[in-house]
Design an enzyme around this catalytic site. Structure first.
Site, PDB file in Angstrom:
ATOM      1  N   ARG A  62       0.825  -1.221   0.000  1.00  0.00           N
ATOM      2  CA  ARG A  62       0.000   0.000   0.000  1.00  0.00           C
ATOM      3  C   ARG A  62       0.850   1.257   0.000  1.00  0.00           C
ATOM      4  O   ARG A  62       0.442   2.292  -0.534  1.00  0.00           O
ATOM      5  CB  ARG A  62      -0.944  -0.001   1.215  1.00  0.00           C
ATOM      6  CG  ARG A  62      -2.169  -0.860   0.999  1.00  0.00           C
ATOM      7  CD  ARG A  62      -2.957  -0.979   2.283  1.00  0.00           C
ATOM      8  NE  ARG A  62      -2.529  -2.091   3.103  1.00  0.00           N
ATOM      9  CZ  ARG A  62      -2.681  -2.174   4.417  1.00  0.00           C
ATOM     10  NH1 ARG A  62      -3.231  -1.180   5.082  1.00  0.00           N
ATOM     11  NH2 ARG A  62      -2.285  -3.231   5.085  1.00  0.00           N
ATOM     12  N   GLU A  99       1.407  -5.876  13.166  1.00  0.00           N
ATOM     13  CA  GLU A  99       0.227  -6.036  14.029  1.00  0.00           C
ATOM     14  C   GLU A  99      -0.373  -7.432  13.896  1.00  0.00           C
ATOM     15  O   GLU A  99      -0.906  -7.967  14.851  1.00  0.00           O
ATOM     16  CB  GLU A  99      -0.826  -4.962  13.697  1.00  0.00           C
ATOM     17  CG  GLU A  99      -1.715  -4.632  14.880  1.00  0.00           C
ATOM     18  CD  GLU A  99      -2.858  -3.693  14.537  1.00  0.00           C
ATOM     19  OE1 GLU A  99      -2.933  -3.200  13.396  1.00  0.00           O
ATOM     20  OE2 GLU A  99      -3.702  -3.475  15.417  1.00  0.00           O
TER      21      GLU A  99
HETATM   22  O1  LIG Z   1       3.495  -0.723  11.854  1.00  0.00           O
HETATM   23  P1  LIG Z   1       3.275  -2.177  11.523  1.00  0.00           P
HETATM   24  O2  LIG Z   1       2.671  -2.961  12.660  1.00  0.00           O
HETATM   25  O3  LIG Z   1       4.527  -2.818  11.010  1.00  0.00           O
HETATM   26  O4  LIG Z   1       2.181  -2.253  10.390  1.00  0.00           O
HETATM   27  C1  LIG Z   1       2.124  -1.373   9.299  1.00  0.00           C
HETATM   28  C2  LIG Z   1       2.257  -2.080   7.992  1.00  0.00           C
HETATM   29  O5  LIG Z   1       1.161  -3.002   7.819  1.00  0.00           O
HETATM   30  C3  LIG Z   1       0.609  -2.820   6.532  1.00  0.00           C
HETATM   31  O6  LIG Z   1       1.274  -3.550   5.565  1.00  0.00           O
HETATM   32  P2  LIG Z   1       1.021  -5.093   5.212  1.00  0.00           P
HETATM   33  O7  LIG Z   1       2.230  -5.854   5.625  1.00  0.00           O
HETATM   34  O8  LIG Z   1      -0.299  -5.519   5.754  1.00  0.00           O
HETATM   35  O9  LIG Z   1       1.068  -5.130   3.643  1.00  0.00           O
HETATM   36  P3  LIG Z   1       0.205  -4.550   2.439  1.00  0.00           P
HETATM   37  O10 LIG Z   1       0.604  -3.099   2.305  1.00  0.00           O
HETATM   38  O11 LIG Z   1       0.715  -5.369   1.325  1.00  0.00           O
HETATM   39  O12 LIG Z   1      -1.269  -4.721   2.720  1.00  0.00           O
HETATM   40  C4  LIG Z   1       0.794  -1.344   6.269  1.00  0.00           C
HETATM   41  O13 LIG Z   1       0.725  -1.060   4.891  1.00  0.00           O
HETATM   42  C5  LIG Z   1       2.167  -1.086   6.846  1.00  0.00           C
HETATM   43  O14 LIG Z   1       3.206  -1.364   5.912  1.00  0.00           O
HETATM   44  N1  LIG Z   2      -5.126  -2.073  11.749  1.00  0.00           N
HETATM   45  C1  LIG Z   2      -4.588  -1.956  10.540  1.00  0.00           C
HETATM   46  N2  LIG Z   2      -5.332  -1.495   9.501  1.00  0.00           N
HETATM   47  C2  LIG Z   2      -4.790  -1.372   8.273  1.00  0.00           C
HETATM   48  N3  LIG Z   2      -3.519  -1.692   7.991  1.00  0.00           N
HETATM   49  C3  LIG Z   2      -2.759  -2.151   8.997  1.00  0.00           C
HETATM   50  N4  LIG Z   2      -1.462  -2.535   9.020  1.00  0.00           N
HETATM   51  C4  LIG Z   2      -1.186  -2.915  10.288  1.00  0.00           C
HETATM   52  N5  LIG Z   2      -2.249  -2.787  11.084  1.00  0.00           N
HETATM   53  C5  LIG Z   2      -3.247  -2.309  10.295  1.00  0.00           C
END
Ligand SMILES: O=P(O)(O)OC[C@H]1O[C@H](OP(=O)(O)OP(=O)(O)O)[C@H](O)[C@@H]1O
Ligand SMILES: Nc1ncnc2[nH]cnc12
Length: 175
Positions: A62, A99
């Site tokens: 994202r 998370e």
């Molecule tokens: O602060 P954190 O606990 O590390 O979480 C934040 C990360 O989680 C999500 O990515 P995700 O790994 O879900 O990947 P995506 O962007 O491919 O959905 C979001 O886009 C951040 O990169």
């Molecule tokens: N609660 C949340 N919602 C969307 N993206 C996330 N990436 C990590 N935690 C998330």
């Protein structure tokens, strides 16, 4: 400068996704609205404070959406930090927890030259594990990280504490 309030009201809370107990912040309503998407890019660009940015680094997946648009607007290059196994050239790797799981991110070893100014962008700061891993990779490459910007921050998870002394800005904070 656009107001973040309209962005806040567009975000959807999805309960128990992708795991029970998680409230997932769905940003797709911002992306699909031309005005809101443009405003989100304007607000993220403003975090650079007029500094000359050599590279905007975005985090898979994202983060890419916002970072690539910001790079174009700032006249900077774009560099992807990707999940393991997606980058074709020689990489540096870092494992981390987030998370709702664990993962490994990579960057091409020559993606940022030592001393280049970098703005790191992701859509969301939660526990901070992902951004901390990206910053560790940038540190290995000798990047000069002048800012770290998020569209959303889940303030109650205290992710900022993992990001050391960096200048961090979030457009919207959820407490
Ligand atoms: O602060 P954190 O606990 O590390 O979480 C934040 C990360 O989680 C999500 O990515 P995700 O790994 O879900 O990947 P995506 O962007 O491919 O959905 C979001 O886009 C951040 O990169
Ligand atoms: N609660 C949340 N919602 C969307 N993206 C996330 N990436 C990590 N935690 C998330």
């Amino acid at each position: 400068m656009p107001s973040p309030d309209s962005l806040r009201s567009a975000i959807r809370d999805v309960v128990d996704f992708p795991k029970p107990g998680i409230i997932f912040k769905d940003i797709t309503p911002i992306l699909s609205d031309a005005g809101l998407f443009r405003d989100s890019i304007t607000l993220l660009c403003d975090t650079a404070g007029g500094q000359k940015i050599d590279k905007v680094v975005g985090i898979d997946a994202r983060g890419f959406i916002f970072a690539a648009a910001v790079a174009d607007r700032l006249g900077a290059g774009f560099v992807p930090v990707r999940k393991k196994g997606k980058l074709p050239w020689e990489t540096r790797q870092m494992s981390y927890s987030l998370e709702y799981g664990e993962s490994v991110v990579e960057i091409h070893r020559d993606a940022v030259a030592p001393g280049e100014t970098v703005l790191l962008i992701d859509d969301l700061l939660a526990t901070g594990g992902t951004a901390a891993a990206a910053l560790a990779l940038l540190d290995q490459l000798g990047a000069n990280v002048v800012g770290v910007a998020f569209l959303l921050e889940l303030g109650f998870l205290n992710g900022r504490e993992k990001l050391g002394g960096h200048k961090i800005e979030s457009i919207l904070v959820f407490d």
